[in-house]
Each structure stands twice: as C-alpha cells, then as structure tokens.
Design an enzyme around this catalytic site. Structure first.
Site, mmCIF file in Angstrom:
data_model
loop_
_atom_site.group_PDB
_atom_site.id
_atom_site.type_symbol
_atom_site.label_atom_id
_atom_site.label_comp_id
_atom_site.label_asym_id
_atom_site.label_seq_id
_atom_site.Cartn_x
_atom_site.Cartn_y
_atom_site.Cartn_z
ATOM 1 N N CYS A 143 0.712 -1.242 0.151
ATOM 2 C CA CYS A 143 0.059 -0.069 0.219
ATOM 3 C C CYS A 143 0.940 1.187 -0.135
ATOM 4 O O CYS A 143 0.601 2.386 -0.679
ATOM 5 C CB CYS A 143 -0.993 -0.055 1.177
ATOM 6 S SG CYS A 143 -0.263 -0.672 2.823
ATOM 7 N N GLU A 174 7.764 -4.047 6.196
ATOM 8 C CA GLU A 174 7.241 -3.013 5.456
ATOM 9 C C GLU A 174 8.305 -2.113 4.800
ATOM 10 O O GLU A 174 8.171 -1.892 3.704
ATOM 11 C CB GLU A 174 6.390 -2.072 6.287
ATOM 12 C CG GLU A 174 5.721 -1.047 5.411
ATOM 13 C CD GLU A 174 4.335 -1.664 4.881
ATOM 14 O OE1 GLU A 174 3.947 -2.886 5.109
ATOM 15 O OE2 GLU A 174 3.410 -0.929 4.534
ATOM 16 N N ARG A 186 3.147 3.113 12.573
ATOM 17 C CA ARG A 186 1.737 2.990 12.585
ATOM 18 C C ARG A 186 1.051 3.933 13.450
ATOM 19 O O ARG A 186 1.742 4.304 14.517
ATOM 20 C CB ARG A 186 1.509 1.547 13.149
ATOM 21 C CG ARG A 186 0.028 1.211 13.214
ATOM 22 C CD ARG A 186 -0.316 0.878 11.901
ATOM 23 N NE ARG A 186 0.115 -0.286 11.239
ATOM 24 C CZ ARG A 186 0.026 -1.101 9.983
ATOM 25 N NH1 ARG A 186 -0.469 -0.264 8.959
ATOM 26 N NH2 ARG A 186 0.558 -2.168 9.650
ATOM 27 N N HIS A 192 -2.611 6.098 4.438
ATOM 28 C CA HIS A 192 -1.027 6.493 4.707
ATOM 29 C C HIS A 192 -0.667 7.755 4.404
ATOM 30 O O HIS A 192 -0.620 7.942 2.962
ATOM 31 C CB HIS A 192 -0.587 5.349 4.180
ATOM 32 C CG HIS A 192 -0.586 3.768 4.428
ATOM 33 N ND1 HIS A 192 -1.700 3.707 5.659
ATOM 34 C CD2 HIS A 192 -0.454 2.509 4.212
ATOM 35 C CE1 HIS A 192 -1.618 2.160 5.771
ATOM 36 N NE2 HIS A 192 -0.946 1.642 4.880
#
Lengths: 369, 369, 369, 369
Positions: C150, C202, C235, C242
């Site tokens: 994403c 990530e 986060r 995002h």
C-alpha cells in the site's frame, strides 16, 4: 524482609501487571514468583510482558523467569498467598486445587464468584462476608476470596451508603474502557473512534454479583439482596476507567446535600484499620459540573499506594424520588487488582492467614498499631 | 431548472456543510446563496470552509462568495426558503425578521423551538404540528419551522411507535459524538481518549423538546405530553453518531417480537408521500448482538439521498414491564440538517410555500404522483 | 449481463470487502462467488463479514454463501478472473494453481510480487510491465498480476513523473493507518493514542517493490531501477489513509511551479483509455498549507467509481536540490483493491483475457470504444 | 524552608502545570506565586486550572490565588527566579522587564530564543552557552535563559554525542503530540483520528534553534553550527510525546554497536553535578524492534524527579553512511518545563544567581556538595 511469600498467576496480563505494580514494596506481601501460560513460561518477565500500566515493572520482577502455571510448581515454591489474574476458564481448577492445598487465593477471575461459600469481597461494602472463608478453610485447608467484576465494584461502593434510603430500582448504563477487555480483547479496527454497545456476559454479572455483594450475612449464609436492575454496557474508546450513568429509585426523597455528605464521609473497616491499600475515603464526590472524567479522575485516592482505589461520584441530580448520578471506577485497580490486594490485607489483619507468625511485624510496617 | 431559491445561513459550520451536501441536486430546492458571519463573508466558500462531512463540497458552491449575514441581502437575493444552521444567539433575531418578510425558515437553531406557534417538527412523528404554521403565516407572512436537538430526534422517533403501549417513565443515558459540539466546540486535549459527562443545556433540551414533540395537536394548540424522564448526557470520542441507552417503563408488558415489528414497519407521511429525503423506513431494528455502532450504522437509510436519516435500534431487552434498548441517530443528518430539509419538503408538498407555481414540476422530479 | 465471471478470494477481510464494494455494478466484472477460510465458509456473507468499508455490502453479495477456498471449487464455478485478497502464506500456492488452470489472477498478496515473470503493476507508472504476462500465459495458461504494498503505491505514483529530474536518494517516513494491518492486525491497547515505530517487513517491501516497479522494461526483462532509499515506517491511530513524508535528492534544482504542473497534469494509459476505475488525474497537488490529511483527502479522485484512487501531494518545499513533500494514499483503494481492479480493467482492454467474446460489450458499458 | 522564591508565569497552561508539578518539594526552588492572564487572575488556582499532567496539583498551589501578570506584582512578591510558560507574544516584554530588575528568568517561550546574548540551553548539550548570561547580567542586572522548542530538545540531545562522526545532513519527520499545541491549540474535530502535516513555524524553529544550540562558544560568541537540514512536522492524535524519524548523513560509517554505546553512556554536567532533575542518563537506547512508543516510553528517566527527562532512541539502522533512527522526547518535560528547571538548577550550582546565601543549604538538600 518478612513479608508473606506471594505469587501472581496470569502475570503478563493487565491485571497481573497491576498486581505486580501494587505489590512492589508492599508491607505485607512480596512477589516471590510469577506464573503464566505456556507461551510465556521459561522466559524473563521483561521479555514477555507488554507493560501497559503506569511506570515501569519493578527491576526484581523484570528479571524473574516466568513460571509455567502448575500446581506443584506453586506448592514447591513455598507460596502462601496467590493473587490470581487468570482467565475464568483456567482459573476454576487451579484455584480450587490451591485451596485444597492450604493456599489462600485472592482472585480476580469470575470462575468461583457465585459459589455460595466464596465471598465476592469489597471490604468497605461487605466485610462480614469474609466470615464465609472459615467454612472453606475448615473443609479445604485454604480458601478463595474473589473480587467482583470491574463495573460492579464501582456500583456496589456507590450504592452501599445509600441503602439506608431504600433502593427500589437501579438503572445503569456503562461507558467501559478498552483495558477492561484485557490486552488483546479488542482490535483497533473494532473500537477506534467507535462504541460497541455490548460486552458479553457483563450485564448479567453486574446484576448477579451486585445482588450477592449487597446481601446480608445472617451469621451463616447470605440473604439475597433483591432489587430490580436494568443494566446496559457499552465499550468506549478510552484506555482506563469505567464510567457509569446511574438512576436509582429511592423509597424516600433525600436532600442532595445529605447525599453528598453520606457519600463523602463514608468509610469502612479498611479505613479504620489503616490497611496499606485503603484509600482515605473510598468515595469522592466531585461538585464540578463536568466530572468525573476518566482522563482526569481515574487515579483518585490517597495515599500514594491507594491511588485508583477511590471511586468518584458526580453530577448528582434528583427527579422526584429518582436519584441520578455518574460514577467513575478505575477498572484495573479498584475494579480488579487493587481490591484483591485490599482483601488480602484484610485477611492478614483479621488473622485468617494461618501459619504466619510474621504478621505482627508486617503489620507494623503497614503503620498500624 | 425550477427549484425554489434557497439559502443556507451559517454555511461554514458542520450543519451548514451538511445542508449544502444534502441540497446538492435536490429536486425541490437549490442553493442560491450561502451566508456566514463577518469572518468568512466576502471570500470564496472553498477558501473559508473546513469541509468535514462526507465527500467534497459541490463545485458550484465551492466557487460561491460567502455573503455577509444580513436581512436585506437575503431579501434582495430573492431567496424564498432559508435553511438556518446559525448559533442560537444569532438565529433568534434574523429568523424572526425573515419570517416577517414572507420567508420560510427551516431552522436547526434552538432559539425559537419552545415558542408555542412554532413547531419542532419531525414529520414521521408529529406531522400535524405543521398546522401551527398557518397561524404564523397569517400573522407574519412567513413562518419558522424548527427541528429538534440532535439527541431528541432519535429518541422521539424511537418512542413514537411505542406510545401505544403506555409510556410511564423514560431513562436515557447518551453517548454523544464530538461533531455534536460543532467544528470548534471541543478541544482535542479535553476529549481525546476521554469522556465528559456533561453537555451544557442538553439534558433540559431533550426533556422539554421531547415533551413538545410528542404533544397532541388538538386542532388549535399542543396538549403537552407529560411523562417523567431522567436524562444523562455524555460526550465520547467518536466523530459522528449519537448513541442512546434507553429504559422505558411501559404500562403493559409487550412481546419483544411485537416491538420489533412495530418499530421495523413504522412509517409516516414522508414515506407515504415519497419525499426525496425520506428514508424508506425511519427506524431499523438490528438483531445483531452488538449493534448499533456509530462506526458501522451511522449512515443507515436508503435511498442514497436518505442515508443517515434512519435511526437504528438494537439490543432490545425486557425486565418485567421495563423495555431496554439502544438507539443510534446520525446527529448531523437526522438530528439536524436532514430533518430540516425533510420538513421543507413536506411544507412544499403540503402547499404551504406560497407564490411558487413551480412545485408541481419540482415534485415530479421528486418522483411523486 | 455479460460481465466476466469473477471471484473474490479472502472476501471477509478489509481488502476483500473493498473488492466487493468496488466491483458492485462494475461494467467489466461481476462477483460470481466469494471465498474465504474454513472459519467463514458455508455461511452467508452477511453473517460472517464485519463490514468496515464505506456504505453497506451489496444485497446480492450479502446473501451469497461464502465458499471454502479450494481450487476445484473455483474452477467448477466457471470463474475466469480472480481477485485475491488472501494472506501471503495462503496466496502463494492457490494463485499458482489458478494460473496453471487458465485463470487470471489479480492479487493484492505479496507472495508472488518479486517473481521475475510477474509484474507489480500500477498502470499509470509501469504499464509496459504488463508485457511480462504473455510469458506467463504461454507457459501456464493463465497469469498473475500483483499490485504493490500500500505505501509503495503512493510513493511510486509520486516519483514517476519526477524521474525526469534525476532521483539520487529517497528518504521516506510513513504514517500508516491501522486498516493497513487488516481487520485484526492490531489490538486497541497497542495503538489507541499511541504510535508504533515499526511495521514488520514494510520497509524492505517499500524499497524492493519500488525498485521493481520503477524498473525499465527492455522488451524482455526488467532493468532494475537502482536508487538509494531509506524508509522508516510507523503505525499511527488513524483508520484509513497512509501519509508519507518524503525527501528526494534531485540531480537538478527544479522550480516548484514546474513540479506542481508536472504532478497535476500527469496521466497514464488508464486515463487515456478511460478505464472505469481510473481517476481523471492520479495525482492531485494541494496548495493548502496543511494538506493532505487522511481525514479530509482519503477519498480524493473522480469520477465516483475512482474515489480513493487519486494520491494527494502537498507541502512541497525545496532546500537546494532536495525536494520535500508529503503524500497521502488510500491504502485500501489505491494501495490495494482499487489498483488490482484497475489492472484487471487494463488487461481486459489490452485483450489479454482470452476466451471472452464479451469484452466489446462490457467495454461499451464502460463508455469506451 | 530555604528554597529560592520562585514564580510560575502562565500557570494554567500545560507547561505551567508541569512547572508546578516538577517544582513541588523541589530542593532548590519553591513556588511562591503563580501568575496568569486576566481571565484567571484573582481566582483560586484549583478553580481555574484544567489540570492535565500526571497526578494532582499540590495542595498548597491549589489554594493559591492566581496573580495577575504584572511586573510590579512580581517584584513586590520578592520573587528571585521566574519560570515562564507564557505565550511568545506576551513573554517578550515582561521577561525583558524582569531581567532589567535583577530577576532570573528561565523561559519556555520562544520570544528571546534567537537573541545573541541569550542562550537556548540544554545543559547536557551546550553548558558553556551559559557563559552568555554574564554579559546579560552585567548589562541588565538579571538574565534570561531559554530552552528550546520541544522537538528540538530531543533532536539536539540525540545529535550531540554523534557530532564526532561528522554530520553532513539531517532529515527529520516528526510525529508530534497534541499537547504540544497547548490546552486549546487543536480542536477535537481537527485531529481526532487524523494527521495534520503542518505545524506553524515549527520546521523553521527546529532548524534555527538546533543550529544555535549546537554552535560552539568561542569564549565570547557562538560560532554557528552549519549543517543542511530538512524538517517536516506533523501533528498526530497522541496526547504526550513527540516521536521523530531521523536520517543523518555521517562523514564516516560507524558500527551500530559503537553508536549504541556512544548514546547510552552519554552524560553531561547535570549528571556529574547530580542536579535534582537530571536523569541518570539523558539518552536511553531501546533495542526492542518496535520502540520507542509514546504510550510506553514517554516517562523514561530516573530518579523519580527526572521521569520524562530521558530521550529514548530506537530502531537504529544504517544504509551506507546514512544513519537512520527514531527518537522520542517528552514534549512537556524534557521539551519544556523540565529543561527549564534543569537550567535553573545548573545556574544555582554555577553560582550565577546572586544574593542568595541559601544555595549551599539548598544544594545539600539536592544531595550534592
């Protein structure tokens, strides 16, 4: 050091953490061992715990190896008092076994709460229910004392002093913090910026536990307190502190000032005995227009060791004979670990913990006669 | 296009934004001008608004110059219908002046709500109160129709269909979203992760407005609905959607299935007339164990134009004659702008807006008769 | 109806929900079946899904029985196109099997992303990578097309148009929404009012995937784009969207106005072809001082079907040759389901989906010819 | 009691509250009076303050009457040391006047930070800048010492020990808590569940203040530290604790273990002198994969009085010569009130506060001699 050797079962959860925090430098008890499920057992406490209560874990506990939850291991460790923060389905059996082996269990689990020999104890409210434990001790060697569900603790404390005005009906709506569901009880997607108007089993527990706690002890049994209640429980996106909106139908109309006095001056045996975790006053009435608030009032109570043990009452109003107010209870302290510890302190002072000739000493450390 | 020329007063606030959003491509009304306080006046709408409702502001409104709030300016613009999202202290005077100048005001402000000539209208609940406006029209030329406080709207809709069972007492605890306080009503430090158990004036409003809304119109006046209520309002850290925990003492014990049917099939005049913003059903009963939730149910209602106009009821329980349930109302739509627009739609259909020979056409666009 | 029969794998998760939402009334595809793990299989979709994306699940999907994830079941259902929102560990095998059985898989899973025959496709960025699929088709019958992580999707779109200025170094810090972790990825106690400065895997994914996406296709293989990057992922307690804070060292100093023009006018093949889910412009530059914000800009993009497909760029600044800006990507739409669907639309238009003589028709429904 | 008579200006704000909290039972200073704007002046502190820092306001301050901010009133009260938490626009003049009247001002306001005679002091980083005050004292009688912007404090502490490796470029992205904007700086609608990628003036302050703090004092003036920086500041929905994601281009590649050692063992003059509010170590390196987190690490530092004074560094990584890490600074303590108090403690120990023959005593109370 002569404190009584104690253990915390379920040491990695929120209530377990709070036990460890409140037992640090406790005049009566020390944490001699900590127990958890297989996932955590065998590792250093600091490596497995996600510490979420104020401050940091005490150094000596951080370095402890978490023990596997197991009867023999607890018995062999010479533990006399057990503070249980286990999930209900695990707690039932091990707590019974400990009792059968002369151990004294102070449990936050719901497993044994409704057993007729086992009190749900809030010392300021129903100290005489502690008499039930002698029955247990004579039969099993040890005993189990439970404390109530977190929301019930606040409500029972608020209702106790006004029982004298005749309670006809109690209507409660709760605003319960996410910590009440434990470390992993709620996902972020479920509750962030949201309300969930349901908490499994909570409404029933609040009703049955309250009725048991407010029962009269007739010297042998509990005589059930029977008052209609409706309870509606919601989860709200707040970390700590359960708020409850309460309407009570009273037999008599009472002056608000009298209610304030009744609540503010209320004290029980823990206050009289000066138990280490007893707040000076278990109830605090806020006369501000917009209190109590979880973010501001969650740690009410003094002295330091009793922070979070005082329930705050506010927004007192009346409509005829209906008394309306809001209360706030710290769900992890007064609603869980704190009351368990207070119960154990009382049991020590009442000399219900046998085989310890160390109490006198410990109690002096507690600053009482 | 033949829609009626309309204006939104207080166009930059949350309710003003919602008016603009819901009036976009409306078959009856168009937004011909937008008005705000001096701070915003004279600038392009898109440069002054902090748009916080779903989607984006319609392009044609984005480019409008915000007009200064001023009677002459509204009159000169040829506005016939005014949607008011003004603060109460500003609304009182300008709304009266507009009425005195043959304008029709549909107001979300509380200023005139308790005036005996002015209805607090929720068309599904008290459509006959609309009769009050003829009295105003004959005296002033125009009229004012208000809609209720946001929390009251949800409660009135839920209680209306069960009036038949005899309501003896209503006990309500609310969980109100921050948007209810407007764009700037709460600071982040006050409410983030917190609950505030007080909303100034809200509890009184809920009681007095509900009693007025549920009053019977005897052909001339309102006959006050008089039922004891206790209300306790809390602000919670949720963005949109007021949840209410309700306990109602009924004269009769009613089967839960009957209640579900009664609520689920409830419809009013707006449904019959197929008004553009009328939801197919104004009440939706959720039989899930943990609904309604603001995060999930806030935009209930269909068709598309009526999203947010349906109140969701859930967690229906009974304790003797006491009915307990939870409801959720979208405070900005059903509790504010949406009901105002529905009121205006009804007034058009009831031919209470004089001097418009365009209704027939507009109404056809609305898909009715 | 002549849409291509499609299935959604992993239909109960957030990305699965978004697939179902975006495929509703889609001109090319219909949802003929939905698949999930054993826990949900065999039950009605509406009974197992916790719907967390905007609006409500389409009625026809609500009533579908969720199928057990199983190759034969998919093959027997006559499904041609598969949208996969499976977890990586499950996706690997079943996606390969589907490809081996002449199915076309558009996957949001990471399992196959780094496979050299399988493109990570963002049609506005690297449409020519779609050429890789013919290699797959000739070998396996079907093919797999993945979309990126994403956060990578937003970054790749923002960097693509400025490649021309010579990118020497990219430094990124992300602010990622909780929905990025899926429905159950984070507990409320972990993230409420908190930041977690780590998201497993990530940072590596952002780097390797970006380098692959920005690679040049030389007619046969991808020639790796090799630029140093540092990435730091956090986060934050936001539900959707995002945000990324980006610093790019450029070979040349470029006028900010030129950058704004370059970004704002950027279009790719999907825009040219008018694909149904293609936003008019994939990049939107906000010149407000304090945008983009997840709460305001997350659903940027038009037409309606493309809401959430536009990445918003803001706060453009320069320090010598270092370009600094902030971007916002809707992690569930542009960062997941939306791009998968756009990829499938492109494959249909490029006639890579064999055995369907229905495309012409479907495409007309899409308004393109 | 022989502490130096001190006052807190701006006593009702968050930083003012923290001053009061940290000065309670302070060995060097006592709070003799508290000052605020006209709105609060004349009323009891407990009646005007919205207390938002941990614990409760000390009883003696709760009962104080808040004084109106006014030079004469401060002079007449015999105050020697002034802790200023005033807004910048108010602070400028009154702080100068106090200095001109032989008072010692320790200010959290930005008004005088960039004045060349006035240090921005973080004692562990630039203790020799304290030399600047003699210039002030000889000219004005008193002096002003400022502390930096909250985000700068954390960054300066983290960079100081690694200056030795040659810093070529600093890239920072911040995640700043809402408390950084003060009690009323942000509305709930703006920031709840949202991120705002802009904080007015913050990026410039971080750059200019850092360059001043890291300047070398050549015995007379500051020699500007000149290193390119890019800074991007965001507000996140967290209550306390600013997180910063930092990338530093170093001249040399350094082993990570060496960096950890360098940071973890770093100490400054406050540690050597054992100042009351000095943490044992100003920097703590967390080797957990997902730390620091505001919710967990915000109050790092010991002893008790120094909680919140330690900056936590984590997630240390390297990419060639680029060092990447995350830091967390308590914005109200180390980033504001705490450093101001530490500065004042240092000034006392360095005998820069004239006319007090009580220091020796006070310092003994501080446990140093």
């Amino acid at each position: 050091m002569k404190q009584i050797k104690s253990a915390v079962l379920g040491c990695t959860g929120l209530v377990g953490q709070q036990f460890i925090r409140m037992l640090d430098k406790h005049p009566f008890f020390n944490v001699a061992a900590v127990y958890a499920s297989d996932v955590s057992a065998g590792r250093k406490y600091e490596d497995v715990v996600k510490w979420r209560v104020p401050g940091v874990a005490p150094e000596y506990v951080r370095k402890m190896i978490v023990e596997k939850l197991n009867l023999d291991s607890i018995l062999n460790a010479g533990i006399k008092i057990v503070f249980s923060a286990l999930p209900a389905d695990v707690a039932g059996e091990i707590e019974s076994q400990l009792r059968a082996n002369n151990r004294y269990v102070f449990s936050n689990a719901s497993a044994h709460r409704m057993n007729e020999d086992i009190p749900i104890l809030i010392p300021e409210v129903n100290r005489d229910h502690l008499n039930l434990v002698s029955r247990q001790a004579s039969r099993f060697g040890g005993f189990i004392v439970t404390n109530s569900n977190c929301s019930t603790a606040g409500l029972a404390l608020a209702l106790k002093p006004i029982l004298r005005y005749g309670i006809k009906l109690v209507t409660v709506a709760t605003y319960q913090a996410i910590s009440g569901a434990g470390l992993n009880g709620l996902t972020a997607m479920d509750i962030s910026g949201n309300i969930i108007p349901y908490i499994g089993g909570e409404e029933e527990k609040m009703e049955t536990e309250l009725q048991k706690i407010l029962s009269e002890y007739d010297g042998k049994n509990l005589e059930r307190f029977d008052v209609p209640m409706t309870v509606s429980c919601c989860r709200v996106p707040v970390r700590v502190g359960h708020l409850e909106s309460v309407a009570v139908h009273l037999r008599d109309k009472v002056e608000i000032q009298e209610l304030i006095n009744t609540w503010s001056t209320f004290q029980g045996l823990p206050q009289k005995l000066g138990l280490p975790s007893a707040p000076e006053y278990p109830l605090l009435v806020s006369e501000e227009t917009d209190r109590p608030q979880p973010g501001l009032d969650c740690y009410a109570g003094c002295p330091e060791r009793a922070r979070g043990m005082t329930v705050t009452i506010g927004r007192i109003r009346q409509k005829g004979n209906i008394l309306v107010f809001v209360l706030l209870v710290n769900n992890i302290i007064r609603g869980a670990a704190g009351t368990s510890i207070l119960n154990a302190e009382l049991a020590v002072r009442e000399k219900l913990i046998s085989g310890t000739d160390i109490e006198a000493d410990a109690m002096k450390q507690g600053g009482v006669d």
